[in-house]
Enzyme design. Structure first.
Site, PDB file in Angstrom:
ATOM      1  N   GLU B  38       7.389 -25.104  -5.150  1.00  0.00           N
ATOM      2  CA  GLU B  38       7.620 -23.421  -5.319  1.00  0.00           C
ATOM      3  C   GLU B  38       6.702 -22.990  -5.354  1.00  0.00           C
ATOM      4  O   GLU B  38       5.405 -22.797  -5.749  1.00  0.00           O
ATOM      5  CB  GLU B  38       8.250 -23.317  -6.838  1.00  0.00           C
ATOM      6  CG  GLU B  38       8.590 -22.269  -7.274  1.00  0.00           C
ATOM      7  CD  GLU B  38       9.120 -22.559  -9.004  1.00  0.00           C
ATOM      8  OE1 GLU B  38       8.978 -23.891  -9.172  1.00  0.00           O
ATOM      9  OE2 GLU B  38       9.446 -21.858  -9.482  1.00  0.00           O
ATOM     10  N   LYS B 109      15.738 -17.451  -7.001  1.00  0.00           N
ATOM     11  CA  LYS B 109      15.493 -18.183  -7.683  1.00  0.00           C
ATOM     12  C   LYS B 109      17.016 -17.451  -9.049  1.00  0.00           C
ATOM     13  O   LYS B 109      16.422 -16.754  -9.465  1.00  0.00           O
ATOM     14  CB  LYS B 109      14.378 -18.960  -8.201  1.00  0.00           C
ATOM     15  CG  LYS B 109      14.219 -19.963  -9.469  1.00  0.00           C
ATOM     16  CD  LYS B 109      13.487 -20.144 -10.255  1.00  0.00           C
ATOM     17  CE  LYS B 109      13.534 -21.401 -11.523  1.00  0.00           C
ATOM     18  NZ  LYS B 109      11.730 -22.031 -11.477  1.00  0.00           N
ATOM     19  N   CYS B 142      13.335 -24.902  -8.384  1.00  0.00           N
ATOM     20  CA  CYS B 142      12.760 -26.030 -10.267  1.00  0.00           C
ATOM     21  C   CYS B 142      13.964 -25.631 -10.626  1.00  0.00           C
ATOM     22  O   CYS B 142      14.653 -26.820 -10.758  1.00  0.00           O
ATOM     23  CB  CYS B 142      11.608 -24.852 -10.293  1.00  0.00           C
ATOM     24  SG  CYS B 142      10.931 -26.297 -11.203  1.00  0.00           S
TER      25      CYS B 142
END
Lengths: 262, 262
Positions: B38, B109, B142
């Site tokens: 990331e 995300k 993540c």
């Protein structure tokens, strides 16, 4: 609150012997909630649906529930256990909860494993949550752990403890139950059995390692793979009301239900 | 098919240095798909939304995408990496995929972690799945791993490999990614970073241990907590098309969508 589990090896087909063993094991225990394995009054393997039906009982009208209610009252602990439950002409792989006050709650296993599909009816209960007063409890049975939707359904409806009677033959549940605990921030009581059963050419070895997992993933207790064990842990179930994994991340409020397609 | 990951320590704020490092590291690699961490072109900590915006670039119009496209073409491998992506006035914590043929795919995300909520816009993409020809791929970033609905959305729509660029500071993802792999029967490539970053009074230590997990939960490779590593594994992505955990249990067909309330 003190919660626990009893890991043991049931005798196949001998309900009376298994109930006697459970009564001996739990008598004198100091706990508020004890979880036993799946189908722990009958053993796991049945030769046919008829045999499963013969060993099943209505809940709570049958003698197994009567014995468990007396044990719960005498030992002053709620008990969750697995048994085959008869409901009309249907037979379910059930988890039953009884309280010292004699209240019964039942869950019918939703996800049937391998040949259970020939023996049992598929569960019809949409993951009920039971309010015991000091804590809300949900139940799953064994293979249900594979489906995150099951634990999610329970915990979104308030379950603080997931009781998970099991007869595990695969290795996955021990890892999965840690993930289920942390993704939902709940306590998870995995009560597995030990020993093996043989029926015809089929032999199943059950792998123990029953465990209690905290909402942050810590293993509070873990049993061995093989031996009978009665394990307890003192928990604060209020921890499971707080869904924050960081001060700014509440795992339920952060869900993106606007984006999921499941 | 050969898949891999690059675990390393990005230099905060120095996009050019990080791109040079990535190019050096991947040049000469023989793989079909490589996943990077990331925000690996910029580092993780930003002092403000303005700083994040300044280091962000449009996808695929910016220079980072140009460099990655050239690297992908020269190294003959698809690459997935994390970067801040500019879209009009919005800034996303994005995962970008580029193929040797120059095709770009992007994911924003969805679940923002702690102070990312001040820096980035919440992702608006409902977990897209990208067909690369030989394999369908999904991306998560993540903290998304905490939400089983995210991986479920990807895999129900055909993703065989979940690419998971990460900057992990908590311990959960390593366990959760094993569960995500087995509950969805997919390959999971967790590309985490190493090192630490400090901004003002805040210091974050990233915990490495990047890993590739098979649909049956096996760890195919795992990196150390601290060192830079380029790891690859040969996989058959067709394994992820078979959702059977036993001959009679297909994890997708066995879902009880009639009972879930999520």
């Amino acid at each position: 609150m003190r919660v626990g589990l009893l890991q043991f090896t049931p005798q196949p087909g001998d309900v009376r012997a298994n109930l006697n063993h459970i009564v001996r094991s739990l008598t004198g225990t100091s706990a508020d909630l004890i979880v036993l394995p799946e189908l722990c009054t009958t053993g796991y393997l049945f030769s046919s649906r008829d045999e499963a039906a013969k060993l099943s009982e209505p809940v709570p009208a049958g003698p197994t529930c009567a014995t468990m209610a007396a044990l719960s009252r005498d030992a002053k602990t709620a008990i969750v256990w697995g048994m085959p439950a008869l409901a009309g002409s249907r037979v379910f792989n059930a988890a039953v909860l009884v309280t010292p006050q004699g209240q019964f709650h039942v869950y019918h296993k939703a996800h049937l494993f391998v040949d259970e599909k020939d023996l049992f009816d598929r569960g019809d209960s949409p993951f009920p949550v039971f309010d015991l007063g000091p804590v809300k409890v949900g139940m799953l049975v064994c293979f249900d752990h594979f489906f995150p939707e099951a634990a999610r359904s329970l915990t979104l409806h308030g379950a603080q403890i997931v009781c998970h009677p099991s007869n595990l033959v695969l290795e996955y549940a021990h890892t999965n139950s840690v993930t289920r605990a942390v993704e939902n921030r709940v306590f998870w009581i995995l009560a597995n059995r030990t020993g093996s059963e043989t029926l015809g050419e089929k032999t199943l070895a059950f792998n123990g390692r029953s465990q209690i997992v905290a909402p942050d993933g810590r293993l509070l207790v873990r049993a061995s793979p093989n031996s009978e064990e009665l394990l307890v842990a003192d928990i604060d179930p209020a921890e499971a009301l707080d869904k924050k994994v960081t001060p700014r991340n509440d795992l339920f409020l952060d869900r993106r239900t606007d984006l999921y397609s499941i």
